[in-house]
Enzyme design. Structure first.
Site, PDB file in Angstrom:
ATOM      1  N   HIS A 306       0.857  -1.193   0.000  1.00  0.00           N
ATOM      2  CA  HIS A 306       0.000   0.000   0.000  1.00  0.00           C
ATOM      3  C   HIS A 306       0.885   1.232   0.000  1.00  0.00           C
ATOM      4  O   HIS A 306       1.948   1.244   0.604  1.00  0.00           O
ATOM      5  CB  HIS A 306      -0.890   0.012   1.258  1.00  0.00           C
ATOM      6  CG  HIS A 306      -2.007   0.994   1.189  1.00  0.00           C
ATOM      7  ND1 HIS A 306      -1.814   2.331   1.384  1.00  0.00           N
ATOM      8  CD2 HIS A 306      -3.322   0.836   0.913  1.00  0.00           C
ATOM      9  CE1 HIS A 306      -2.979   2.971   1.259  1.00  0.00           C
ATOM     10  NE2 HIS A 306      -3.901   2.085   0.963  1.00  0.00           N
ATOM     11  N   ASP A 363      -7.632  -4.728  -0.691  1.00  0.00           N
ATOM     12  CA  ASP A 363      -8.176  -5.139  -1.992  1.00  0.00           C
ATOM     13  C   ASP A 363      -8.017  -6.644  -2.208  1.00  0.00           C
ATOM     14  O   ASP A 363      -8.853  -7.284  -2.847  1.00  0.00           O
ATOM     15  CB  ASP A 363      -7.461  -4.381  -3.121  1.00  0.00           C
ATOM     16  CG  ASP A 363      -7.583  -2.877  -2.945  1.00  0.00           C
ATOM     17  OD1 ASP A 363      -6.550  -2.181  -2.965  1.00  0.00           O
ATOM     18  OD2 ASP A 363      -8.718  -2.415  -2.715  1.00  0.00           O
TER      19      ASP A 363
HETATM   20  C1  MLT Z   1      -8.401   3.645  -0.161  1.00  0.00           C
HETATM   21  O1  MLT Z   1      -8.967   3.065   0.777  1.00  0.00           O
HETATM   22  O2  MLT Z   1      -8.818   4.685  -0.700  1.00  0.00           O
HETATM   23  C2  MLT Z   1      -7.179   2.983  -0.727  1.00  0.00           C
HETATM   24  O3  MLT Z   1      -6.512   2.224   0.264  1.00  0.00           O
HETATM   25  C3  MLT Z   1      -6.234   3.932  -1.430  1.00  0.00           C
HETATM   26  C4  MLT Z   1      -5.577   4.997  -0.602  1.00  0.00           C
HETATM   27  O4  MLT Z   1      -5.911   5.262   0.561  1.00  0.00           O
HETATM   28  O5  MLT Z   1      -4.678   5.636  -1.201  1.00  0.00           O
END
Ligand code: MLT
Length: 427
Positions: A306, A363
């Site tokens: 992430h 995800d």
């Molecule tokens: C989200 O929950 O929007 C995703 O993990 C992406 C992010 O936070 O950049």
């Protein structure tokens, strides 16, 4: 922490205020940078740039912390339901039982979508991607609800919130019904929000349909985990579009389009497509783990790591537990999910992935659980959008109520210097 930051440029010394957030995050306020120095900052992807001050969500990428309005995601996922968390994000406090009941009642006032919207969805081919249809239908809601929101009126804002929560869920499921050639369903105001999602998606006029309570409970938790994530790509898009004072539906529509991308919300669909690819080519997870380690091989593991969480995604831990429970309860035995388990074990144990913080993220597990729940793959990101809706609304409301300025970043021009026009004969 010092109260100012010193910048020396062209032999001149400039001081800028330092802001310290609730959780001791430190920001240099560069509001006067260009007027004081003539210089701007350059930060592609805004990795080091804060776009706003916000009271909604706090996340700590190093410590794997996620809180909505100060409440931990772990407690909210365990003790609250999705509408309760939506209320918290949007209005700032956990609702009383009476407030929550009234919120659900008020959402139900707007769950009937104008029948003429069906003419719009009928214009799409069956194989249109649901996210493209959803973005269009969301923007089209403006045509049937043209009154712009008076953000200074709590009553107006509350009505817009309830209308968006009510109608978005219905049109989101219509994208699936359209792709299947099924009749479009209506929200049943005698049933719960997430139960209605299942009915809107899967109930057919040919027979009774009762959603599995295990699935409803798992989805409710998944929607909570997706509800907000501070200034991610789609939320920043909603804020940017809303900063021009475009309407709430138009801003949410833009957020849907941003979420669609495989680098953002589309990652959960990309995870399943990766697993299906591995299965199609023999199902040898070890072969693909080796490909992922080979820098000359273009194959990349989707659903791992992430941008912000450096060690683990707190949501993934919660979803992993929910996924294991749902798979056990439903007795799901799917070769695709067995491949996923193999990749997960490797990512959690293999030094190559651990050293690169390539752990399974939200995800990865959401893709697995949605498949186990019978959700079609190209609807995974639509479910992400349903979960993220209250976060988008909350962030849009905060930006407008706080009267934030229109978003208009600067640039560093690196193109051609001034040159004279060249007539055709000399080109
Ligand atoms: C989200 O929950 O929007 C995703 O993990 C992406 C992010 O936070 O950049």
């Amino acid at each position: 922490m010092s109260k100012t930051a010193i910048l020396e440029i062209d032999g001149n010394r400039h001081e800028f205020p330092v802001l310290v957030g609730t959780e001791n995050e430190v920001a240099i306020d560069i509001d006067k940078l260009r007027s004081a120095t003539g210089a701007i900052t350059l930060d592609p992807g805004y990795k080091n740039s804060g776009s706003c001050k916000s009271e909604i969500t706090f996340l700590d990428g190093e410590e794997g912390i996620l809180r909505y309005r100060g409440y931990s995601i772990e407690e909210l996922a365990e003790k609250a339901d999705f509408l309760e968390v939506s209320y918290l994000l949007i209005f700032g406090e956990l609702p009383t039982a009476k407030q929550l009941e009234q919120f659900e009642t008020d959402i139900r006032k707007y769950t009937l979508v104008n029948e003429e919207m069906k003419n719009i969805i009928d214009g799409f081919p069956k194989n249109a991607h649901p996210m493209g249809v959803l973005s269009c239908l969301t923007s089209a809601l403006t045509a049937f609800n043209p009154k712009s929101v008076n953000v200074d009126s709590e009553k107006d804002m509350y009505e817009a919130v309830c209308k968006t929560m009510g109608k978005f869920l219905v049109i989101a499921t219509w994208t699936y019904r359209k792709s299947m050639g099924f009749p479009l369903n209506y929200y049943d105001n005698t049933k719960g929000y997430v139960e209605n999602f299942m009915r809107l998606m899967f109930e057919l006029p040919t027979g009774p349909y009762t959603p599995d309570p295990t699935i409803v409970a798992a989805l409710d938790k998944l929607f909570i985990l997706h509800a907000d994530h501070e200034q991610n790509c789609s939320t920043s898009t909603v804020r940017m579009v809303g900063s021009s004072h475009a309407g709430l539906f138009a801003s949410i529509s833009a957020g849907v389009s941003a979420l669609w991308g495989p680098l953002h919300g589309g990652a959960n669909q990309a995870v399943l497509e990766m697993l299906e690819e591995i299965q199609k080519n023999g199902g040898d997870a070890d072969k693909y783990l080796a490909k992922a380690k080979d820098k000359n091989d273009p194959f990349r593991l989707m659903g791992f790591g992430h941008r912000v969480y450096k060690n683990f995604d707190p949501r993934a831990k919660i979803i992993k537990k929910a996924a294991d429970e749902v798979l056990a309860t439903l007795g799901v035995n799917d070769p695709i999910l067995n491949i996923a388990k193999k990749l997960e074990e490797a990512a959690l144990e293999d030094e190559y992935f651990k050293s690169r913080n390539l752990y399974p993220n939200v995800d990865f597990y959401s893709g697995i659980i949605y498949r186990a729940l019978g959700i079609p793959t190209d609807m995974f990101t639509v479910l992400f959008a349903i979960g993220r809706l209250p976060g988008w609304i909350a962030q849009w409301k905060e930006m407008r109520v706080n009267k934030e300025p229109i978003g208009r970043p600067r640039q560093v021009y690196v193109g051609s210097p001034l040159r004279d026009f060249v007539p055709f004969e000399k080109r």
